[in-house]
Design an enzyme around this catalytic site. Structure first.
Site, PDB file in Angstrom:
ATOM      1  CB  SER A   1      27.997  53.851  34.302  1.00  0.00           C
ATOM      2  OG  SER A   1      27.133  54.607  33.471  1.00  0.00           O
TER       3      SER A   1
ATOM      4  CG  HIS B   1      31.149  52.759  37.488  1.00  0.00           C
ATOM      5  ND1 HIS B   1      30.201  51.760  37.458  1.00  0.00           N
ATOM      6  CD2 HIS B   1      30.461  53.927  37.458  1.00  0.00           C
ATOM      7  CE1 HIS B   1      28.997  52.305  37.408  1.00  0.00           C
ATOM      8  NE2 HIS B   1      29.135  53.617  37.412  1.00  0.00           N
TER       9      HIS B   1
ATOM     10  CD  GLU C   1      30.764  48.060  38.462  1.00  0.00           C
ATOM     11  OE1 GLU C   1      30.084  47.025  38.419  1.00  0.00           O
ATOM     12  OE2 GLU C   1      30.533  49.045  37.719  1.00  0.00           O
TER      13      GLU C   1
ATOM     14  CG  ASN D   1      24.993  50.099  35.479  1.00  0.00           C
ATOM     15  OD1 ASN D   1      24.423  50.145  36.551  1.00  0.00           O
ATOM     16  ND2 ASN D   1      25.593  51.156  34.947  1.00  0.00           N
TER      17      ASN D   1
END
Length: 593
Positions: A427, A448, A460, A498
Site C-alpha cells: 500500500s 492493492h 487498485e 492513501n
C-alpha cells in the site's frame, strides 16, 4: 438569562436559506424569509409546500400540521421585516462586502438583544463582527446541505462573541434535532477545513493525469465507504464555491495543500461550475440535474486492447489477515489457490482462518454449507514457495518491508513458471523496486486489496513504467472476475486512496495538536457533516497509529511537501507506544486486551 427565539429571520432564500427556513418552521418557529429577489422568495415558498406535501404523503406529518408549518413561513423583500426577530441568520452569497452590508443594515433594524448569525464557511466571523455595531452578538451558524437532512451545525465564536449568544443558538440547534459543535473562527471551521483540503488534492490528482475522474471517485467511495467521490462532490458543492473556500483557507494557513488547484480556476473561468451549470468535472443532463451523461472524457472499451493472460490457478504468499482474506476471495470465485507461508503450520493456520470466515458466512445465510466445503477444497496450504511453480498469478501479502518483499520476489522469479504474473499488495512501497528484484519486471504489477478483502470491493491496479500491457490487463480481468472494482493508477506513494485519505487524517491530528477542536468534535463533524462512515480519530485508532505514521512518512518522502509532514502529535503518540486499538490506547483509551 436566556435569549428567547420564537421568531427567526433568514436572509437569503437560495438552496441553503430555504432549507434552514424549512427546518425552523417545522420546529415551530415563526420564520421571516427575506430575499431581494421575488423569484427566490416564490421558489422558497414552493419548495416548502412541496417538501411538506411529501411529508404528509409519507405519513410523517398530518395535513393540519402541514398547514401550520406553511402559515409560519412568510417572505419579504425588505430587511426591515426582520425587526421583531430574536435571531437573524444570513445566508447571502459568500462575499465579504455583501455579508457585512447585511449585518450593518440589521444593526439599525433589530433589537439590541437580537443575535446575528452568519452562514459563512470561508470568511472571517471575527472581521464581520468587529465591523458591526454590536460585535458581541455576532457569531457563525454553519448548517450543512441539505439542511433538513444533515444533523451537524457548527457554532462559530469569535473572541468578541458573548457566551449568552452562543448558548442561545446552541440550545436552538439542539431543539431543531441538530448536533451543535462549538468551533473557533478559522476558514472552513472543522468539517470544511478538512473536507476542502481533501477535495483540492483530488482535483490536483486528476489534473496531473495520474488517474481518471471515474477511478478517483470510485476509489474513494469503495475504498473508504464515502457517499460520493471527491470530484462528483465538487460538482455538487460548486467548483466556484470550493475555490472561494480554498482561497480563504490558503490565505490563513499558507499551506500549499490549500492553494486551489489550477483546474478549479480553469473550470470557473470557463463557467463550468458543476451541477448548477450542467457541467464541471462531469457533464449533466441539464443545469441543476444530478444525472451525469457520457461526454468526451467518459472511458470506453479501447479498440484492440491487449487481452490478459489465462489464469486458472493463483498463489497467495503470506499467513496474516490480508493474505487469508485474499486467498478466500480467489477461492470463492472458483480459482484453485495455493496458500504458502514460511512453514506448513502457518499455512495451515491461515487456511483455518479462512474456514472460520466461511463458517460465519454459512451461519449468516450468505453461502451454503456445500459452497463452503467446495471453496475450502480449492485451497491448498504449503510451507514453501516451491509450491507456486505452476500458478498463473502469484500475489504476495507479506510484511510491509521493502527488503522482505524484494527477497520474496527474487524467489518468485526463480520458482514461478515463465509467463506467470507476479503481484504485490503493498500500500505504500514502490512496486518497481519489487519488479527489479526479478528478471521479468514487465510481469510485475501492484494489486492493492483493501481490508477486509472479502468485503471491500476496491482493487487498485498499479502499473510501473516497466509493466507490460498483458500483465496489467491480466490483473484487471482477474479483479473483475473476483467481483472487485479495479481502478488504474501509477506507481507512486499512496496510490489513489492513501494519497487522499492520509493527508486528511494528518490534518485532523494537526487540528487537535493546535487545540482547535477535540477528537470527539472532529469525529462528529465529519460523520454528521461529511457523511463519513467513521471519524478520522476512530479510523486512525483502527488502522494503527504506527501504520498511519509510516504512510504519512512515505507520502512526505515522495512529494517533499511541507504540508504532508506527519503531525507532531502523531509522532509523539507512536513514540509513546499508543498505537490505537491494538495497544488499548491511541487517541482514545480502550479496554485491556
Amino acid at each position: 438569562m436566556d435569549i428567547p427565539l420564537p421568531t427567526i429571520a433568514v436572509v437569503g432564500l437560495g438552496t441553503m436559506g430555504t432549507g434552514i427556513a424549512e427546518v425552523l418552521a417545522r420546529a415551530g418557529r415563526e420564520v421571516i424569509g427575506i430575499d431581494i429577489s421575488d423569484a427566490a422568495a416564490r421558489r422558497a415558498a414552493r419548495a416548502l409546500e412541496a417538501s411538506t406535501a411529501r411529508a404528509v404523503g409519507r405519513g410523517r406529518i398530518s395535513a393540519a400540521e402541514r398547514r401550520a408549518v406553511l402559515a409560519r413561513f412568510r417572505t419579504f423583500s425588505d430587511l426591515r421585516a426582520a425587526a421583531d426577530a430574536g435571531l437573524v441568520i444570513e445566508v447571502v452569497p459568500e462575499s465579504y462586502e455583501t455579508k457585512l452590508g447585511v449585518l450593518r443594515a440589521l444593526d439599525g433594524i433589530v433589537a439590541p438583544s437580537a443575535v446575528l448569525a452568519t452562514g459563512t464557511n470561508a470568511l472571517s466571523v471575527t472581521r464581520l463582527a468587529a465591523e458591526s455595531a454590536r460585535p458581541e452578538r455576532v457569531l457563525g451558524l454553519h448548517f450543512f446541505h441539505p439542511a433538513p437532512v444533515m444533523r451537524l451545525v457548527e457554532v462559530v465564536s469569535s473572541v468578541l462573541t458573548s457566551d449568552r449568544a452562543v448558548a442561545a443558538v446552541t440550545a436552538l440547534a439542539r431543539e431543531l434535532g441538530k448536533e451543535p459543535v462549538a468551533v473557533g473562527d478559522r476558514p472552513g471551521f472543522v468539517a470544511d477545513g478538512l473536507l476542502f483540503g481533501y477535495l483540492n488534492q483530488a482535483a490536483a490528482m486528476y489534473e496531473c493525469g495520474y488517474a481518471s475522474r471515474e477511478d478517483i471517485d470510485a476509489a474513494m467511495r469503495l475504498g473508504c465507504g464515502l457517499p460520493m467521490g471527491p470530484l462528483a462532490l465538487l460538482d455538487l458543492i460548486g467548483v466556484d464555491t470550493a475555490r472561494t473556500v480554498l482561497d480563504a483557507m490558503h490565505a490563513a494557513s499558507h499551506d500549499r495543500l490549500h492553494a486551489p488547484s489550477p483546474v478549479l480556476r480553469q473550470l470557473v473561468d470557463a463557467g463550468l461550475t458543476g451541477r448548477k451549470a450542467g457541467r464541471g468535472f462531469y457533464t449533466y443532463e441539464a443545469p441543476g440535474s444530478a444525472v451525469p451523461v457520457p461526454d468526451a472524457l467518459t472511458p470506453s472499451p479501447a479498440a484492440g486492447a491487449v487481452p490478459g493472460r489465462q489464469v486458472a490457478s493463483v498463489g497467495v504468499v503470506g499467513s496474516g489477515t490480508m493474505a487469508s482474506g485474499i486467498a478466500e476471495v480467489f477461492a470463492v470465485a472458483g480459482y484453485g489457490v495455493v496458500l504458502t507461508a514460511r512453514s506448513p503450520e502457518k499455512a495451515a493456520a491461515a487456511r483455518e482462518r479462512i474456514a472460520a470466515s466461511l463458517a460465519r458466512s454459512v451461519d449468516r445465510g450468505r453461502i451454503s454449507a456445500g459452497a463452503r466445503d467446495a471453496t475450502l477444497a480449492r485451497i491448498v496450504p504449503a510451507g514453501s514457495a516451491d509450491a507456486l511453480a505452476e500458478v498463473d498469478l502469484a500475489v504476495e501479502a507479506v510484511a510491509e518491508d521493502l527488503e522482505v518483499k524484494r527477497r520474496l520476489f527474487a524467489t518468485l522469479d526463480k520458482v514461478c513458471r515463465p509467463g506467470a504474473v507476479l503481484a504485490t499488495t503493498t500500500s505504500s512501497l514502490p512496486v518497481v523496486a519489487c519488479a527489479r528484484a526479478t528478471s521479468r519486471p514487465a510481469d510485475v504489477v501492484g494489486m492493492h486489496f483493501f481490508n477486509p478483502a472479502p468485503a471491500m470491493k476496491l482493487v487498485e491496479v498499479v502499473r510501473t513504467v516497466l509493466t507490460c500491457d498483458e500483465a496489467h490487463a491480466t490483473v484487471r480481468e482477474v479483479a473483475a472476475t473476483v467481483r472487485k472494482h479495479p481502478v488504474d493508477c501509477g506507481d507512486r506513494a499512496g496510490f489513489i486512496v492513501n494519497a487522499l485519505l492520509f493527508p486528511y487524517l494528518n490534518n485532523a491530528v494537526k487540528m487537535v495538536g493546535e487545540h482547535y477542536a477535540t477528537p470527539d468534535d472532529i469525529d462528529a463533524a465529519m460523520k454528521l457533516g461529511g457523511g463519513y462512515p467513521m471519524g478520522p480519530f476512530e479510523l486512525l485508532d483502527v488502522v494503527g497509529l504506527d501504520v498511519s505514521l509510516a504512510i504519512e512518512r512515505a507520502l512526505h518522502r515522495e512529494f517533499r511537501d511541507p504540508g504532508l509532514a506527519p503531525a507532531p502529535l502523531l509522532e509523539h503518540l507512536v513514540a509513546a507506544g499508543c498505537l490505537g486499538r491494538k495497544t488499548g490506547r491511541g487517541f482514545r483509551e480502550y479496554g485491556r486486551r
